[in-house]
Write a protein that holds these residues in place. Structure first.
Motif, PDB file in Angstrom:
ATOM      1  N   GLY A 126       2.261  -3.640   1.500  1.00  0.00           N
ATOM      2  CA  GLY A 126       0.955  -3.507   0.656  1.00  0.00           C
ATOM      3  C   GLY A 126       1.166  -2.405  -0.443  1.00  0.00           C
ATOM      4  N   THR A 127       0.252  -2.482  -1.538  1.00  0.00           N
ATOM      5  CA  THR A 127       0.795  -1.530  -2.565  1.00  0.00           C
ATOM      6  C   THR A 127      -0.981  -0.968  -2.970  1.00  0.00           C
ATOM      7  N   THR A 128      -0.860   0.333  -3.122  1.00  0.00           N
ATOM      8  CA  THR A 128      -1.936   1.099  -3.574  1.00  0.00           C
ATOM      9  C   THR A 128      -1.661   1.826  -4.775  1.00  0.00           C
ATOM     10  N   LEU A 129      -2.568   1.538  -6.185  1.00  0.00           N
ATOM     11  CA  LEU A 129      -2.191   2.375  -7.279  1.00  0.00           C
ATOM     12  C   LEU A 129      -3.255   3.327  -7.321  1.00  0.00           C
ATOM     13  N   THR A 130      -2.835   4.327  -8.261  1.00  0.00           N
ATOM     14  CA  THR A 130      -4.083   5.284  -8.710  1.00  0.00           C
ATOM     15  C   THR A 130      -4.253   5.256 -10.314  1.00  0.00           C
ATOM     16  N   VAL A 131      -5.319   4.906 -10.334  1.00  0.00           N
ATOM     17  CA  VAL A 131      -5.928   4.610 -11.600  1.00  0.00           C
ATOM     18  C   VAL A 131      -6.999   5.659 -12.172  1.00  0.00           C
ATOM     19  N   ALA A 137      -6.209  -0.567  -3.846  1.00  0.00           N
ATOM     20  CA  ALA A 137      -5.380  -1.464  -3.330  1.00  0.00           C
ATOM     21  C   ALA A 137      -5.195  -2.853  -3.732  1.00  0.00           C
ATOM     22  N   LEU A 138      -4.388  -3.271  -3.802  1.00  0.00           N
ATOM     23  CA  LEU A 138      -3.826  -4.844  -4.412  1.00  0.00           C
ATOM     24  C   LEU A 138      -4.034  -5.744  -3.230  1.00  0.00           C
ATOM     25  N   SER A 139      -4.656  -6.894  -3.448  1.00  0.00           N
ATOM     26  CA  SER A 139      -4.427  -8.063  -2.660  1.00  0.00           C
ATOM     27  C   SER A 139      -4.802  -9.622  -3.360  1.00  0.00           C
ATOM     28  N   PHE A 146      -7.935 -11.534   6.162  1.00  0.00           N
ATOM     29  CA  PHE A 146      -7.366 -10.639   7.379  1.00  0.00           C
ATOM     30  C   PHE A 146      -7.754  -9.459   7.274  1.00  0.00           C
ATOM     31  N   PRO A 147      -8.909  -8.980   8.435  1.00  0.00           N
ATOM     32  CA  PRO A 147      -9.203  -7.781   8.407  1.00  0.00           C
ATOM     33  C   PRO A 147      -8.316  -6.462   8.157  1.00  0.00           C
ATOM     34  N   GLU A 148      -7.171  -6.745   8.840  1.00  0.00           N
ATOM     35  CA  GLU A 148      -6.295  -5.596   8.865  1.00  0.00           C
ATOM     36  C   GLU A 148      -5.578  -5.198   7.638  1.00  0.00           C
ATOM     37  N   HIS A 149      -5.551  -6.155   6.891  1.00  0.00           N
ATOM     38  CA  HIS A 149      -4.832  -6.198   5.329  1.00  0.00           C
ATOM     39  C   HIS A 149      -5.891  -4.683   4.776  1.00  0.00           C
ATOM     40  N   ALA A 150      -7.214  -4.982   4.715  1.00  0.00           N
ATOM     41  CA  ALA A 150      -7.816  -4.124   3.779  1.00  0.00           C
ATOM     42  C   ALA A 150      -7.825  -2.774   4.677  1.00  0.00           C
ATOM     43  N   GLN A 155      -6.789   3.008   5.222  1.00  0.00           N
ATOM     44  CA  GLN A 155      -5.883   4.077   5.956  1.00  0.00           C
ATOM     45  C   GLN A 155      -4.820   4.692   5.020  1.00  0.00           C
ATOM     46  N   ASP A 156      -4.487   3.985   4.011  1.00  0.00           N
ATOM     47  CA  ASP A 156      -3.538   4.541   3.128  1.00  0.00           C
ATOM     48  C   ASP A 156      -4.282   5.366   1.952  1.00  0.00           C
TER      49      ASP A 156
END
Length: 257
Positions: A126-131, A137-139, A146-150, A155-156
């Motif tokens: 997964g990838t999370t950006l700070t803007v 988070a990207l998807s 898939f609930p676990e993806h979000a 969690q991140d």
């Protein structure tokens, strides 16, 4: 802490990367937002024949120059999804363009539909950006099913879950339910950018941390804008306790006849 996010809904020219990058540049200027998100495979169009043919290569960025100019001009960060040739594999990738930086292949779609599996390789992280101080988070499309993806993104530390998608007729109910649910499940904003035209049904939308629609489109081209407020996420999670009260593990399961 706030961030203005724009989700673009548009119909690309199938197989014409140059025209679609030029269109992305024009939409970025029109959006006037800190973060601009485009639909799945917007640079090539979502098309099986195109996916199997020549694709933009990850190490070459000249083809992105018109959009890079718009990014520098507006100060926006752009999430542009593209089918990419990675040399040893092909991926459906979120490219991130930000002022003063080289384009970055930030995230590869992790959950592939059966037709996509014949061409593409799923991403491994997964990838999370700070803007603008906000964690995003990207998807890509099917990921949001898939609930676990979000949940992993929340969690991140993500406060926003953005998704670049493309839905066919008949997918309206599933599309709307999944994105609203991911928002409510995790107490985050969800911003969804969808393809329209060429048999796709649009439905671009933004949801608040309670899963309520902030704004949405039908099949027309346009832009949905969400003013993301970190304080609203904090207040929602304090009131709706699912995120704070979830257990890190549910232990072993017991099954009996």
């Amino acid at each position: 802490m706030t961030l203005r996010i724009a989700a673009v809904q548009a119909a690309p020219v199938v197989g014409d990367t140059a025209a679609n990058v030029a269109a992305a540049a024009a939409w970025t200027r029109r959006a006037a937002a800190g973060l601009v998100v485009f639909p799945e495979a917007f640079t090539t169009g979502y098309d099986d024949e195109v996916f199997r043919g020549p694709l933009p290569r990850v190490g070459e960025t000249d083809w992105l120059d018109p959009l890079r100019e718009a990014v520098e001009e507006t100060g926006a960060t752009v999430v542009l999804n593209s089918a990419l040739d990675r040399g040893d594999r092909r991926t459906l990738t979120d490219l991130v363009l930000a002022p003063g930086r080289e384009p970055w292949a930030a995230y590869d779609k992790q959950h592939l539909h059966p037709p996509e599996r014949a061409v593409f390789t799923p991403g491994e992280h997964g990838t999370t950006l700070t803007v603008g101080g906000v964690a995003v988070a990207l998807s890509v499309c099917y990921d949001a099913n898939f609930p676990e993806h979000a949940a992993a993104a929340a969690q991140d530390g993500a406060l926003v879950y953005v998704n670049s998608g493309a839905y066919f007729p008949g997918g309206e109910h599933r599309r709307d339910l999944h994105y609203a649910s991911r928002a409510l499940d995790n107490g985050v904003y969800v911003v969804f950018s969808a393809l329209t035209g060429h048999g796709f049904i649009g439905g671009t939308a933004a949801y608040d941390p309670l899963g309520r629609p902030i704004d949405r489109l039908g099949t027309e081209e346009g832009v949905v804008v969400a003013e993301v407020d970190a304080g609203v996420v904090e207040a929602t999670r304090a009131d709706q306790r699912m995120w704070a009260d979830r257990r890190p593990t549910l232990g072993r399961r017991v099954t009996r006849a």
